[in-house]
Design an enzyme around this catalytic site. Structure first.
Site, PDB file in Angstrom:
ATOM      1  N   TYR A  14       0.816  -1.228   0.000  1.00  0.00           N
ATOM      2  CA  TYR A  14       0.000   0.000   0.000  1.00  0.00           C
ATOM      3  C   TYR A  14       0.849   1.279   0.000  1.00  0.00           C
ATOM      4  O   TYR A  14       0.646   2.162   0.840  1.00  0.00           O
ATOM      5  CB  TYR A  14      -0.980  -0.013   1.182  1.00  0.00           C
ATOM      6  CG  TYR A  14      -1.652  -1.364   1.358  1.00  0.00           C
ATOM      7  CD1 TYR A  14      -2.521  -1.849   0.384  1.00  0.00           C
ATOM      8  CD2 TYR A  14      -1.381  -2.159   2.462  1.00  0.00           C
ATOM      9  CE1 TYR A  14      -3.103  -3.097   0.516  1.00  0.00           C
ATOM     10  CE2 TYR A  14      -1.960  -3.412   2.596  1.00  0.00           C
ATOM     11  CZ  TYR A  14      -2.828  -3.884   1.619  1.00  0.00           C
ATOM     12  OH  TYR A  14      -3.401  -5.115   1.750  1.00  0.00           O
ATOM     13  N   TYR A 142     -12.642  -7.035   5.408  1.00  0.00           N
ATOM     14  CA  TYR A 142     -11.409  -7.143   4.629  1.00  0.00           C
ATOM     15  C   TYR A 142     -11.162  -8.614   4.301  1.00  0.00           C
ATOM     16  O   TYR A 142     -11.109  -9.455   5.201  1.00  0.00           O
ATOM     17  CB  TYR A 142     -10.195  -6.561   5.374  1.00  0.00           C
ATOM     18  CG  TYR A 142      -8.940  -6.744   4.552  1.00  0.00           C
ATOM     19  CD1 TYR A 142      -8.702  -5.938   3.438  1.00  0.00           C
ATOM     20  CD2 TYR A 142      -8.029  -7.760   4.835  1.00  0.00           C
ATOM     21  CE1 TYR A 142      -7.592  -6.139   2.621  1.00  0.00           C
ATOM     22  CE2 TYR A 142      -6.917  -7.969   4.027  1.00  0.00           C
ATOM     23  CZ  TYR A 142      -6.708  -7.152   2.927  1.00  0.00           C
ATOM     24  OH  TYR A 142      -5.609  -7.360   2.128  1.00  0.00           O
ATOM     25  N   ASP A 243     -14.148 -16.451   6.824  1.00  0.00           N
ATOM     26  CA  ASP A 243     -12.752 -16.099   6.569  1.00  0.00           C
ATOM     27  C   ASP A 243     -12.065 -15.989   7.931  1.00  0.00           C
ATOM     28  O   ASP A 243     -12.191 -14.984   8.623  1.00  0.00           O
ATOM     29  CB  ASP A 243     -12.718 -14.764   5.792  1.00  0.00           C
ATOM     30  CG  ASP A 243     -11.300 -14.272   5.555  1.00  0.00           C
ATOM     31  OD1 ASP A 243     -10.356 -14.834   6.148  1.00  0.00           O
ATOM     32  OD2 ASP A 243     -11.145 -13.305   4.787  1.00  0.00           O
ATOM     33  N   LYS A 272      -2.419 -16.717   7.181  1.00  0.00           N
ATOM     34  CA  LYS A 272      -1.623 -15.963   8.153  1.00  0.00           C
ATOM     35  C   LYS A 272      -0.851 -16.849   9.134  1.00  0.00           C
ATOM     36  O   LYS A 272       0.207 -17.337   8.794  1.00  0.00           O
ATOM     37  CB  LYS A 272      -2.500 -14.936   8.855  1.00  0.00           C
ATOM     38  CG  LYS A 272      -2.925 -13.823   7.891  1.00  0.00           C
ATOM     39  CD  LYS A 272      -3.219 -12.496   8.549  1.00  0.00           C
ATOM     40  CE  LYS A 272      -3.123 -11.354   7.555  1.00  0.00           C
ATOM     41  NZ  LYS A 272      -4.397 -10.858   7.070  1.00  0.00           N
TER      42      LYS A 272
HETATM   43  C1  LIG Z   1      -4.861 -10.816   5.643  1.00  0.00           C
HETATM   44  C2  LIG Z   1      -6.218 -11.272   5.345  1.00  0.00           C
HETATM   45  C3  LIG Z   1      -6.564 -11.760   4.075  1.00  0.00           C
HETATM   46  C4  LIG Z   1      -5.599 -11.790   2.923  1.00  0.00           C
HETATM   47  O1  LIG Z   1      -4.494 -12.625   3.149  1.00  0.00           O
HETATM   48  P1  LIG Z   1      -3.153 -12.423   2.291  1.00  0.00           P
HETATM   49  O2  LIG Z   1      -2.275 -13.554   2.728  1.00  0.00           O
HETATM   50  O3  LIG Z   1      -2.620 -11.075   2.654  1.00  0.00           O
HETATM   51  O4  LIG Z   1      -3.517 -12.502   0.853  1.00  0.00           O
HETATM   52  C5  LIG Z   1      -7.863 -12.192   3.880  1.00  0.00           C
HETATM   53  N1  LIG Z   1      -8.774 -12.153   4.881  1.00  0.00           N
HETATM   54  C6  LIG Z   1      -8.469 -11.698   6.102  1.00  0.00           C
HETATM   55  C7  LIG Z   1      -9.522 -11.697   7.164  1.00  0.00           C
HETATM   56  C8  LIG Z   1      -7.192 -11.222   6.384  1.00  0.00           C
HETATM   57  O5  LIG Z   1      -6.911 -10.729   7.593  1.00  0.00           O
END
Ligand SMILES: *Cc1c(COP(=O)(O)O)cnc(C)c1O
Length: 421
Positions: A14, A142, A243, A272
């Site tokens: 970013y 997000y 997610d 992550k």
């Molecule tokens: C960080 C994140 C993503 C994206 O993961 P990347 O490995 O950066 O592509 C998707 N969803 C959530 C909730 C996140 O915190």
């Protein structure tokens, strides 16, 4: 280190290269510390964006990856399989709800979200539900930076509004207004319910971050909300995707955030901290309904799918977590964050202070000059990275009480100075 070259030629997340922002050169990292060029050591309050739950340079994780390196670092997953992928899949299915029964490995969180959305879509199309073309999600969410993921991120305040004209249009409801421990009222679900009732024939799936909305707004919401969502999805034949890329692996005080509500999605994304922050890897888990409902090939297959090094270190990271007392550690961090961050409530700059598990958030009325703030934190030996109007902490679970106090007290001090100048 050639930081001049870095500033001129290398994009950071970013940023732009015409007005590069400051980057701090890291020589090494160990435990809870990042070591900068020149010898400065920083206590990490970010776990490198939720990932490094066990801290850096962990001997057990190092061993796992170097053992695997000497066996096989990578082979294609098309037509071949290997022990690291099988063991990790068994482990993932063992620690998640019994209904989750199959695993798809991908390379990053964003790609996991793409895979989950495609999986849900292909399932619906194969059921003959071809009029379903949209997803329903929360505002201020997000889900990543690729096109599918961007399309379900917040359309207005999100970081991707620049691309909105290129994105598929999905359905958004207000971000959940009922706080994590707040009393539930039926009104909180009304807008969501209305959207499902009116649009379920068009909706492939609901996709959301359970309990904690992360990078979009750091909102913690009521488990009751998730229960209502699950019931409505069942009632109206809409799939549910969670997610858990940020929330998975203990961060919220439960192994997975969905456990707070005791509801399980049809499809779940992990990423992550899956590898303890060692390598990029993500996984999409789904239940038998999805598996059995798809008779044709699922059309996705990354080159580095199920990379053995990443799978081996992920397995080691999960086993390390399970072998330790992570619940207590996260609880201690939670108690300490509550005690030490709450007093900031009295600062007129502060709108809200909230803590859940090993996540602490100070929401301000407006953004501060974060470059200056961050530089002051670095000079005090701390690494945090506020964004928008939010200062947020999610330290490695191994952080010690004094180290955490150093972070919280420095933040309090800087916020106090800020109102006097
Ligand atoms: C960080 C994140 C993503 C994206 O993961 P990347 O490995 O950066 O592509 C998707 N969803 C959530 C909730 C996140 O915190």
């Amino acid at each position: 280190m050639d930081t001049e070259f870095d500033q001129k030629h290398i994009w950071h997340p970013y940023t732009n290269l015409t007005n590069p922002t400051q980057t701090y050169p890291v020589e090494s990292a160990d435990g809870v510390y990042l070591y900068l060029t020149g010898g400065k050591q920083l206590i990490d309050g970010m776990s490198s964006w939720w990932s490094c739950i066990h801290g850096y340079n962990h001997p057990v994780l190092n061993q796992a990856i170097s053992d695997q390196l000497n066996i096989m670092s990578h082979v294609m997953f098309g037509g071949l399989t290997h022990e690291p992928a099988i063991k990790l899949s068994k482990q993932l299915l063992a620690i998640t709800d019994d209904s989750l029964d199959a695993v798809f490995f991908a390379d990053s969180g964003s790609v996991a979200v793409e895979v989950a959305m495609k999986m849900a879509a292909q399932y619906c199309f194969e059921q003959g539900l071809t009029e379903k073309t949209q997803f329903l999600t929360f505002a201020k969410g997000y889900h990543g930076d690729t096109f599918g993921a961007m399309s379900v991120c917040d359309p207005v305040t999100g970081m991707h509004h620049k691309f909105s004209r290129l994105l598929n249009q999905h359905i958004f409801v207000q971000s959940p207004q009922c706080g994590f421990s707040q009393d539930w009222e039926e009104d909180y679900i009304k807008e969501f319910e209305t959207q499902i009732i009116h649009n379920h024939e068009q909706i492939i799936a609901v996709i959301l971050e359970p309990i904690v909305q992360g990078a979009g707004c750091m909102n913690f919401y009521s488990p009751e909300y998730l229960k209502r969502v699950r019931a409505l999805c069942d009632q109206y034949n809409v799939l549910l995707i969670f997610d858990e890329i940020a929330t998975g692996f203990g961060r919220t005080g439960q192994m997975f955030a969905y456990e707070h509500a005791n509801v399980v999605p049809d499809i779940m994304c992990l990423g992550k901290s899956l590898t303890g922050g060692y390598m990029t890897l993500s996984a999409v888990l789904c239940n038998r309904k999805i598996v059995d409902g798809m008779d044709t090939n699922f059309m996705h297959g990354p080159t580095f799918m199920a990379n053995p090094l990443a799978c081996a270190v992920a397995l080691a990271s999960i086993q390390l977590l399970l072998s330790g007392d992570w619940q207590n550690k996260v609880k201690q961090i939670e108690t300490q964050l509550k005690d030490e961050l709450k007093p900031n409530d009295k600062n007129p700059l502060v709108k809200d202070v909230r803590v859940l598990g090993a996540i602490g958030v100070i929401e301000l009325h407006r953004p501060l000059n974060w470059a200056v703030f961050q530089d002051k934190m670095v000079s005090q030996g701390i690494w945090v990275r506020p964004f928008m109007n939010l200062i947020y902490l999610m330290p490695p679970f191994i952080i010690e009480a004094e180290q955490l106090t150093h972070i919280t007290s420095t933040i309090t001090q800087l916020l106090n100075q800020e109102i006097t100048c």
